[in-house]
Write a protein that holds these residues in place. Structure first.
Motif, short mmCIF file in Angstrom:
data_model
loop_
_atom_site.label_atom_id
_atom_site.label_comp_id
_atom_site.label_asym_id
_atom_site.label_seq_id
_atom_site.Cartn_x
_atom_site.Cartn_y
_atom_site.Cartn_z
N LEU A 24 48.09 31.46 45.65
CA LEU A 24 49.22 32.38 45.75
C LEU A 24 50.47 31.72 45.16
O LEU A 24 51.21 32.35 44.40
CB LEU A 24 49.49 32.78 47.21
N MET B 261 51.41 33.75 55.64
CA MET B 261 50.99 33.31 54.32
C MET B 261 49.49 33.32 54.09
O MET B 261 49.03 33.66 53.01
CB MET B 261 51.52 31.90 54.03
N GLY C 94 59.91 40.25 58.73
CA GLY C 94 60.31 39.29 59.75
C GLY C 94 59.33 38.16 59.99
O GLY C 94 59.47 37.41 60.96
N PHE C 95 58.33 38.02 59.12
CA PHE C 95 57.44 36.87 59.21
C PHE C 95 58.19 35.63 58.72
O PHE C 95 59.09 35.73 57.89
CB PHE C 95 56.19 37.07 58.35
N GLY C 96 57.79 34.47 59.19
CA GLY C 96 58.44 33.22 58.78
C GLY C 96 57.96 32.74 57.42
O GLY C 96 57.21 33.43 56.73
N ASN C 97 58.41 31.54 57.05
CA ASN C 97 58.04 30.95 55.76
C ASN C 97 56.98 29.88 55.98
O ASN C 97 57.03 29.13 56.96
CB ASN C 97 59.25 30.31 55.11
N CYS C 98 56.06 29.78 55.04
CA CYS C 98 54.99 28.79 55.15
C CYS C 98 55.58 27.39 55.14
O CYS C 98 56.43 27.06 54.32
CB CYS C 98 54.02 28.96 53.99
N MET D 207 56.47 40.62 53.14
CA MET D 207 56.23 39.72 54.28
C MET D 207 57.56 39.24 54.86
O MET D 207 57.78 39.24 56.07
CB MET D 207 55.39 38.52 53.83
N LYS D 208 58.46 38.84 53.97
CA LYS D 208 59.76 38.34 54.40
C LYS D 208 60.56 39.45 55.10
O LYS D 208 61.10 39.25 56.18
CB LYS D 208 60.51 37.81 53.18
N THR E 114 54.68 39.16 48.96
CA THR E 114 55.41 38.09 49.65
C THR E 114 56.81 38.59 50.03
O THR E 114 57.35 38.21 51.07
CB THR E 114 55.53 36.82 48.79
N SER F 59 54.84 37.02 67.75
CA SER F 59 55.53 37.01 66.47
C SER F 59 56.51 38.17 66.49
O SER F 59 56.23 39.21 67.08
CB SER F 59 54.52 37.20 65.34
N LYS F 60 57.66 37.96 65.85
CA LYS F 60 58.65 39.04 65.79
C LYS F 60 58.04 40.27 65.11
O LYS F 60 58.32 41.40 65.49
CB LYS F 60 59.86 38.56 65.00
N VAL G 296 49.06 34.15 61.83
CA VAL G 296 50.47 34.34 62.20
C VAL G 296 50.71 33.78 63.59
O VAL G 296 51.71 33.10 63.85
CB VAL G 296 50.83 35.85 62.18
N ASN H 194 55.67 28.56 62.31
CA ASN H 194 56.77 29.31 61.71
C ASN H 194 56.54 30.83 61.76
O ASN H 194 57.32 31.58 61.18
CB ASN H 194 56.96 28.90 60.25
N GLY H 195 55.47 31.26 62.37
CA GLY H 195 55.18 32.70 62.42
C GLY H 195 55.05 33.31 61.04
O GLY H 195 55.48 34.44 60.79
#
Ligand code: HEM
Ligand code: FES
Lengths: 254, 215
Positions: A240, A179, A214-218, A210-211, A207, A108-109, A170, A175-176
């Protein structure tokens, strides 16, 4: 059942952060099937050390499935083939003699690789810092008991609180996204009266963080719940989402 | 920044936009499907349906078109942004990655079925909406389109894509809105898949019917 098996390991080796890595092949011979996956790696590492090579770096601590330190993607799944277990609790009897096992770090990034299978998951701490707590002192055990909590809510909150922050969600998410992790924390605290006053602020800032990290979107792919060692349900992600809608549209927080 | 912009451009907010616009399309295609199926009642029924629709809903139709256009653009732009952000979240992919049991054919192909639907909808509009209707009417356009096997096959493929997109999309929208409860999870999941199949079969039956029976 008793016995030993021989395995071929294909392990990701990377000397340091940002450096080029590659797969190395190792033979794991005479592995007792009652060993855990990490004990099997210990055996391989002992041989590597004896032959003057660098041992495979991997994270671990409790080795009893409660601390959340261990984890790797084994044969394409976070924490390996067995449902509801951490890597340290995965036993070698789930593999067959002659198997080839591919072992990769969580990718994951937001989880940069430190070395081999060890990744830096401090991004999770960052998310917690953004609101995964209750700011006021909620008192000691007797004080807590003076606030009535319906047993079904206590149960649901406990299910969410079972998250050990290992990062498998993750790692497995196409999508990494983080969530399930974020939802566990948000849901856990939103279900308890002590968590309500800050619920709106918490869901928006966690949330948001999280964005930023660099985490992705659910994508509601449900891969997270399938690999979660604590089998935390995506119904907590739905909670959530409800908290998010409420906070975004009806609270004073942005 | 305006609170609403912050809200809808956030990680969950973008998903809410996808889910809301997506469900609006679902409502639209329910009506669209029922209307189109009048072709099975014959040429007169079909043409009188088309005429009634545009005569008795003089204001509703253009209004619906404007909303569909805006929602369509939002769905496409947000879908692409999500797709790109999600790719960036894992810059180095796995050497070996297996499905752990959550992912379905539909959920794993959302951006691709979506883009195929974009191509389909563009061609569909050029063929049936932005076309002169003085020397020809909706019935003759329909016949002239679907006596061509290439068009029929393209339409069937597009409806397979639609079915796949919605096999995940319908359930997923409810989850995004936080509608998840053991009492009705089964209904949403199975109902979503049933609807997707009905859409795909219902829409695809029209070109097949015209190709085999009317041309
Ligand atoms: C015009 C071309 C289209 C494109 C490019 C497109 C793209 C996408 C993408 C990429 C997603 C996944 C978003 C995510 O979860 O990360 C999505 C979701 C969805 N789409 Fe589409 N789509 C298109 C057309 C349609 C149509 C025609 C419908 C309905 C008839 C539809 C209904 C939905 C629904 C219900 C979702 C689920 C939203 C959610 O997961 O919460 N889409 N679309
Ligand atoms: S080492 Fe603690 S959970 Fe595996």
């Amino acid at each position: 059942m008793n016995g030993t098996i021989n395995l071929t390991l294909k392990v990701w080796r990377q000397p340091g952060p940002g450096q080029k890595g590659k797969f190395e092949i190792y033979q794991a011979k005479d592995i007792n099937i009652h060993m855990s996956f990490l004990e099997m790696l210990d055996v391989v590492n002992e041989e590597l050390i004896l032959s003057g090579k660098d041992p495979i770096a991997f994270d671990h601590d409790c080795r009893e499935g409660i601390c959340g330190m261990c984890g790797a993607v084994v044969n394409g799944k976070a924490h390996g083939p067995k449902k509801g277990t951490t890597l340290c609790q995965l036993h070698m009897r789930h593999f067959r003699d002659g198997d080839t096992i591919v072992i990769e770090p969580f990718r994951s990034k937001a989880f940069p690789i430190i070395r081999d299978l060890v990744v830096d998951r401090s991004a999770f701490d960052e998310i917690i810092i953004a609101g995964g707590y209750i700011s006021v002192n909620t008192g000691s055990a007797p004080d807590a008991n003076s606030i009535p909590v319906p047993p079904q809510n206590a149960e649901l909150a406990m299910d969410a609180a079972a998250c050990i922050g290992c990062g498998a969600c993750v790692a497995q998410c196409p999508n990494g996204s983080a969530m399930l992790f974020v939802a566990s924390k948000v849901s856990h605290l939103a279900l308890l009266p002590q968590g309500r006053p800050e619920a709106a602020k918490r869901v928006l800032s966690m949330t948001g963080r999280m964005k930023e990290l660099g985490f992705g979107n659910c994508g509601n792919e449900r891969e997270c719940e399938a690999v979660c060692p604590k089998q935390i349900s995506i119904s907590h992600i739905a909670r959530l989402n409800r908290e998010f809608l409420k906070a975004g549209l009806f609270s004073r927080e942005t | 920044m305006n609170w609403f912009i912050i809200f809808i451009t956030s990680s969950v907010g973008k998903k809410l936009v996808m889910a809301f616009t997506g469900l609006c399309f679902v409502l639209f295609i329910i009506v669209h499907l029922f209307g189109n199926l009048t072709i099975f009642l014959g040429k007169e029924s079909f043409l009188s349906y088309v005429e009634d629709l545009h005569r008795s809903h003089k204001y509703l139709i253009p209004l619906a078109e404007v909303f569909l256009l805006i929602f369509g653009l939002l769905h496409i732009v947000f879908g692409l942004v999500l797709y790109i952000q999600n790719l960036k979240a894992r810059p180095i992919s796995y050497n070996l990655r297996k499905n752990a049991g959550g992912r379905t054919v539909g959920s794993g192909t959302m951006p691709y079925t979506g883009l195929f639907l974009l191509i389909f909808i563009s061609l569909h509009l050029v063929r049936f909406r932005f076309v002169e209707k003085i020397t020809q009417n909706d019935f003759t356009i329909l016949i002239n389109t679907f006596n061509n096997l290439g068009y029929v096959i393209f339409y069937i493929l597009a409806m397979v894509a639609l079915g796949l997109h919605l096999s995940h999309g319908i359930w997923s929208s409810f989850q995004t809105f936080g509608v998840n409860h053991p009492k009705y999870n089964g209904l949403i999941e199975k109902g979503g898949i049933l609807l997707s199949i009905l859409f795909a079969v219902g829409f695809a039956s029209i070109p097949i019917y015209i190709f085999t029976k009317l041309s």
